[in-house]
Design an enzyme around this catalytic site. Structure first.
Site, PDB file in Angstrom:
ATOM      1  N   ARG A   1       6.198  11.739  19.227  1.00  0.00           N
ATOM      2  CA  ARG A   1       5.956  11.001  18.904  1.00  0.00           C
ATOM      3  C   ARG A   1       7.407  10.310  18.600  1.00  0.00           C
ATOM      4  O   ARG A   1       7.482   9.051  19.276  1.00  0.00           O
ATOM      5  CB  ARG A   1       5.333  10.452  17.165  1.00  0.00           C
TER       6      ARG A   1
ATOM      7  N   GLN B   1       9.993   0.421   7.109  1.00  0.00           N
ATOM      8  CA  GLN B   1       9.116   1.415   6.678  1.00  0.00           C
ATOM      9  C   GLN B   1       9.059   2.640   8.130  1.00  0.00           C
ATOM     10  O   GLN B   1       8.441   3.725   8.017  1.00  0.00           O
ATOM     11  CB  GLN B   1       7.529   1.798   6.052  1.00  0.00           C
TER      12      GLN B   1
ATOM     13  N   HIS C   1      11.606   5.393   4.929  1.00  0.00           N
ATOM     14  CA  HIS C   1      10.579   6.510   4.996  1.00  0.00           C
ATOM     15  C   HIS C   1      11.367   7.646   6.370  1.00  0.00           C
ATOM     16  O   HIS C   1      10.861   7.983   7.393  1.00  0.00           O
ATOM     17  CB  HIS C   1       9.735   5.894   5.864  1.00  0.00           C
TER      18      HIS C   1
ATOM     19  N   SER D   1      -0.142  -2.375   6.287  1.00  0.00           N
ATOM     20  CA  SER D   1      -1.222  -2.534   5.629  1.00  0.00           C
ATOM     21  C   SER D   1      -0.761  -3.058   4.088  1.00  0.00           C
ATOM     22  O   SER D   1      -2.120  -3.372   3.214  1.00  0.00           O
ATOM     23  CB  SER D   1      -1.976  -0.879   6.413  1.00  0.00           C
TER      24      SER D   1
ATOM     25  N   ASN E   1       0.472 -11.152   9.927  1.00  0.00           N
ATOM     26  CA  ASN E   1      -0.682  -9.415  10.605  1.00  0.00           C
ATOM     27  C   ASN E   1      -1.425 -10.409  11.079  1.00  0.00           C
ATOM     28  O   ASN E   1      -1.400 -11.122  10.802  1.00  0.00           O
ATOM     29  CB  ASN E   1      -0.692  -8.815   9.309  1.00  0.00           C
TER      30      ASN E   1
HETATM   31  C1  BJW Z   1      -0.150  -5.773  13.359  1.00  0.00           C
HETATM   32  C2  BJW Z   1       0.244  -5.815  14.423  1.00  0.00           C
HETATM   33  C3  BJW Z   1       0.498  -7.060  14.960  1.00  0.00           C
HETATM   34  C4  BJW Z   1      -1.405  -4.222  13.467  1.00  0.00           C
HETATM   35  N1  BJW Z   1       1.359  -7.570  14.550  1.00  0.00           N
HETATM   36  N2  BJW Z   1       0.551  -6.840  12.955  1.00  0.00           N
HETATM   37  C5  BJW Z   1       1.393   4.117  -6.122  1.00  0.00           C
HETATM   38  C6  BJW Z   1      -0.179   3.686  -6.642  1.00  0.00           C
HETATM   39  C7  BJW Z   1      -0.680   4.824  -5.568  1.00  0.00           C
HETATM   40  C8  BJW Z   1      -0.396   5.919  -4.938  1.00  0.00           C
HETATM   41  C9  BJW Z   1       1.282   5.491  -5.180  1.00  0.00           C
HETATM   42  C10 BJW Z   1       1.646   4.557  -5.480  1.00  0.00           C
HETATM   43  N3  BJW Z   1       2.923   4.995  -5.837  1.00  0.00           N
HETATM   44  C11 BJW Z   1       3.856   6.630  -5.260  1.00  0.00           C
HETATM   45  C12 BJW Z   1       2.187   7.004  -4.933  1.00  0.00           C
HETATM   46  C13 BJW Z   1       2.108   7.724  -3.479  1.00  0.00           C
HETATM   47  C14 BJW Z   1       2.244   7.654  -2.212  1.00  0.00           C
HETATM   48  C15 BJW Z   1       1.082   6.359  -2.154  1.00  0.00           C
HETATM   49  O1  BJW Z   1       1.842   5.287  -1.974  1.00  0.00           O
HETATM   50  N4  BJW Z   1      -0.477   6.595  -1.574  1.00  0.00           N
HETATM   51  C16 BJW Z   1      -0.955   5.977  -1.126  1.00  0.00           C
HETATM   52  C17 BJW Z   1      -1.833   5.604   0.329  1.00  0.00           C
HETATM   53  C18 BJW Z   1      -2.211   6.224  -1.989  1.00  0.00           C
HETATM   54  N5  BJW Z   1       3.896   7.761  -1.986  1.00  0.00           N
HETATM   55  C19 BJW Z   1       3.909   8.351  -1.769  1.00  0.00           C
HETATM   56  O2  BJW Z   1       3.690   9.542  -2.118  1.00  0.00           O
HETATM   57  C20 BJW Z   1       5.801   8.049  -1.300  1.00  0.00           C
HETATM   58  N6  BJW Z   1       6.587   8.441  -2.177  1.00  0.00           N
HETATM   59  C21 BJW Z   1       6.589   8.544  -3.540  1.00  0.00           C
HETATM   60  O3  BJW Z   1       6.521   8.045  -4.378  1.00  0.00           O
HETATM   61  O4  BJW Z   1       7.087   8.990  -4.628  1.00  0.00           O
HETATM   62  C22 BJW Z   1       7.416   9.657  -5.977  1.00  0.00           C
HETATM   63  C23 BJW Z   1       8.872  10.580  -6.057  1.00  0.00           C
HETATM   64  C24 BJW Z   1       9.410  10.262  -7.197  1.00  0.00           C
HETATM   65  C25 BJW Z   1       9.975  11.293  -7.571  1.00  0.00           C
HETATM   66  C26 BJW Z   1      10.218  12.826  -6.959  1.00  0.00           C
HETATM   67  C27 BJW Z   1       9.120  12.918  -6.072  1.00  0.00           C
HETATM   68  C28 BJW Z   1       8.448  12.319  -5.322  1.00  0.00           C
HETATM   69  C29 BJW Z   1       6.083   8.368  -0.232  1.00  0.00           C
HETATM   70  C30 BJW Z   1       5.200   7.975   0.817  1.00  0.00           C
HETATM   71  C31 BJW Z   1       5.670   8.317   2.287  1.00  0.00           C
HETATM   72  C32 BJW Z   1       5.136   7.745   3.570  1.00  0.00           C
HETATM   73  N7  BJW Z   1       5.243   7.992   4.614  1.00  0.00           N
HETATM   74  C33 BJW Z   1       4.579   7.875   6.038  1.00  0.00           C
HETATM   75  C34 BJW Z   1       4.960   9.337   7.504  1.00  0.00           C
HETATM   76  C35 BJW Z   1       6.608   8.813   7.292  1.00  0.00           C
HETATM   77  C36 BJW Z   1       7.168   9.563   8.241  1.00  0.00           C
HETATM   78  C37 BJW Z   1       5.825   8.938  10.289  1.00  0.00           C
HETATM   79  O5  BJW Z   1       5.991   8.391  10.291  1.00  0.00           O
HETATM   80  O6  BJW Z   1       5.078  10.319  10.479  1.00  0.00           O
HETATM   81  O7  BJW Z   1       4.897   5.903   6.345  1.00  0.00           O
HETATM   82  S1  BJW Z   1       2.636   7.332   5.776  1.00  0.00           S
HETATM   83  C38 BJW Z   1       2.914   5.723   6.746  1.00  0.00           C
HETATM   84  O8  BJW Z   1       2.207   5.054   5.907  1.00  0.00           O
HETATM   85  C39 BJW Z   1       3.881   6.182   7.935  1.00  0.00           C
HETATM   86  C40 BJW Z   1       4.550   4.698   7.245  1.00  0.00           C
HETATM   87  O9  BJW Z   1       5.184   3.566   7.304  1.00  0.00           O
HETATM   88  C41 BJW Z   1       3.382   4.179   5.545  1.00  0.00           C
HETATM   89  C42 BJW Z   1       2.937   2.545   6.062  1.00  0.00           C
HETATM   90  O10 BJW Z   1       2.327   2.401   7.163  1.00  0.00           O
HETATM   91  P1  BJW Z   1       1.799   0.798   8.260  1.00  0.00           P
HETATM   92  O11 BJW Z   1       3.830   0.887   8.302  1.00  0.00           O
HETATM   93  O12 BJW Z   1       1.156  -0.069   6.913  1.00  0.00           O
HETATM   94  O13 BJW Z   1       0.781   1.160   8.296  1.00  0.00           O
HETATM   95  P2  BJW Z   1      -0.074   0.928   8.956  1.00  0.00           P
HETATM   96  O14 BJW Z   1      -1.142   1.404  10.518  1.00  0.00           O
HETATM   97  O15 BJW Z   1      -1.264   1.761   7.744  1.00  0.00           O
HETATM   98  O16 BJW Z   1      -0.530  -0.417   9.255  1.00  0.00           O
HETATM   99  C43 BJW Z   1      -0.075  -1.443  10.078  1.00  0.00           C
HETATM  100  C44 BJW Z   1      -0.786  -2.687  10.181  1.00  0.00           C
HETATM  101  O17 BJW Z   1      -0.407  -3.816  11.454  1.00  0.00           O
HETATM  102  C45 BJW Z   1      -2.228  -3.168   9.964  1.00  0.00           C
HETATM  103  O18 BJW Z   1      -2.368  -3.937   8.587  1.00  0.00           O
HETATM  104  C46 BJW Z   1      -2.001  -4.087  11.237  1.00  0.00           C
HETATM  105  O19 BJW Z   1      -3.335  -4.931  10.945  1.00  0.00           O
HETATM  106  C47 BJW Z   1      -1.188  -4.685  11.680  1.00  0.00           C
HETATM  107  N8  BJW Z   1      -0.660  -5.200  12.833  1.00  0.00           N
HETATM  108  N9  BJW Z   1      -0.667  -5.132  14.942  1.00  0.00           N
HETATM  109  C48 BJW Z   1       0.891  -7.542  13.126  1.00  0.00           C
HETATM  110  N10 BJW Z   1       0.826  -6.504  16.783  1.00  0.00           N
END
Ligand code: BJW
Ligand code: ZN
Length: 254
Positions: free
Chosen positions: A69, A100, A118, A193, A217
């Site tokens: 990546r 993000q 992130h 998303s 989006n």
């Molecule tokens: C277009 C397009 C075009 C396509 N034009 N649009 C509350 C509720 C439930 C769960 C939790 C909560 N709070 C915390 C949690 C747990 C967890 C979580 O959220 N889980 C859920 C999945 C259920 N969160 C965490 O664990 C976070 N940490 C935390 O809360 O810590 C608390 C803590 C405190 C103190 C001590 C210890 C802990 C951390 C989250 C980390 C996320 N990491 C990642 C990986 C990063 C590294 C890497 O890049 O590899 O981040 S996961 C991944 O998802 C990445 C992204 O940044 C993130 C979001 O994804 P994104 O950007 O939305 O991408 P997609 O693919 O999902 O969506 C793309 C969108 O684009 C789509 O909608 C398409 O339609 C659109 N699209 N083409 C416009 N041309």
């Protein structure tokens, strides 16, 4: 693709605009998203690679995935969506760009103060002594017969400086993002998303605090029902048109 005149007027008159971006804004640069069918995780579920347990279990696989990546992010270029946000920053008195994404494309498009929730793929560090690792030490690890990439100082595993599931977000970045969402006049949620928290909570916080919130989006996200306006279309097309309309409204078009 259509945005309202209300959105244009609000942006043109705003004192503070906050933006949250996700993988979708980089899709048109050629960076795969996470959760779309042909996304980065089509073969692996997010939980399988983006957590510390997976890394410790199979560091070669995870280091290799990030090395791949990192190379891809270096090869691609910012697209008109990234550039439109850099231009929008020049048109409003205060602007906070929260991302993000870890691909560095906003910075390369000229956005100035980018809040990275992130982390960033371009940085790596040792999990034991925390020493930052140079690019060469960070990878590529894929296909290495001698095992994972290790710290030259202490032998610890080298990991990317990104935030995995279950890890806290960088405190200062989260604070700045939360503050921006709570105080902005307009909030744009672009190409995410909106399923990963706490990032996905930012547009909702902005709604609670009275901002006008719009989503851009190609499809409705998990929070679409809670925002004021959903602009359906690719960010690389919608954002240049929107920013041009804002500039024209301010009498600064062209
Ligand atoms: C277009 C397009 C075009 C396509 N034009 N649009 C509350 C509720 C439930 C769960 C939790 C909560 N709070 C915390 C949690 C747990 C967890 C979580 O959220 N889980 C859920 C999945 C259920 N969160 C965490 O664990 C976070 N940490 C935390 O809360 O810590 C608390 C803590 C405190 C103190 C001590 C210890 C802990 C951390 C989250 C980390 C996320 N990491 C990642 C990986 C990063 C590294 C890497 O890049 O590899 O981040 S996961 C991944 O998802 C990445 C992204 O940044 C993130 C979001 O994804 P994104 O950007 O939305 O991408 P997609 O693919 O999902 O969506 C793309 C969108 O684009 C789509 O909608 C398409 O339609 C659109 N699209 N083409 C416009 N041309
Ligand atoms: Zn070390």
């Amino acid at each position: 693709m259509s945005f309202s005149q209300t959105l244009v007027d609000r942006l043109a008159a705003a004192r503070h605009v906050a933006v949250l971006t996700g993988a979708g804004i980089s899709a048109e640069s050629g960076v795969p998203t996470f959760r779309d069918p042909d996304g980065l995780w089509a073969r692996f579920r997010p939980q399988e690679l983006a957590n510390v347990e997976a890394f410790l279990r199979n560091p070669v696989l995870v280091q290799g995935w990030y090395a791949h990546r990192r190379r891809l992010a270096q090869e691609v270029a910012p697209n008109p969506g990234h550039r439109a946000l850099a231009r929008l920053e020049e048109l409003v008195p205060a602007f906070t760009l929260v991302t993000q994404n870890v691909d560095d494309l906003h910075q390369r498009a000229g956005s100035r103060a980018v809040v990275e929730l992130h982390g960033n793929l371009t940085r790596s560090y040792c999990i034991d002594c925390r020493r930052p690792a140079a690019d060469a030490e960070a990878g590529p690890a894929h296909g290495r017969e001698e095992g994972p990439v290790r710290c030259p100082a202490c032998g610890g595993l080298i990991r990317p400086d990104v935030v995995w599931f279950g890890e806290p977000l960088p405190a200062e970045a989260l604070e700045r993002a939360t503050e921006a969402a709570a105080t902005c006049d307009v909030f744009l949620s672009i190409g995410t998303s909106a399923v990963v928290y706490p990032a996905a909570g930012l547009p909702l916080l902005a709604v609670e605090h009275g901002a006008y919130v719009a989503e851009v989006n190609v499809e409705r996200s998990a929070i679409a029902a809670h925002v004021h306006e959903v602009v359906l279309g690719p960010a690389g097309t919608v954002l240049p048109a929107l920013v041009e309309a804002v500039a024209a409204r301010q009498g600064r078009g062209g």
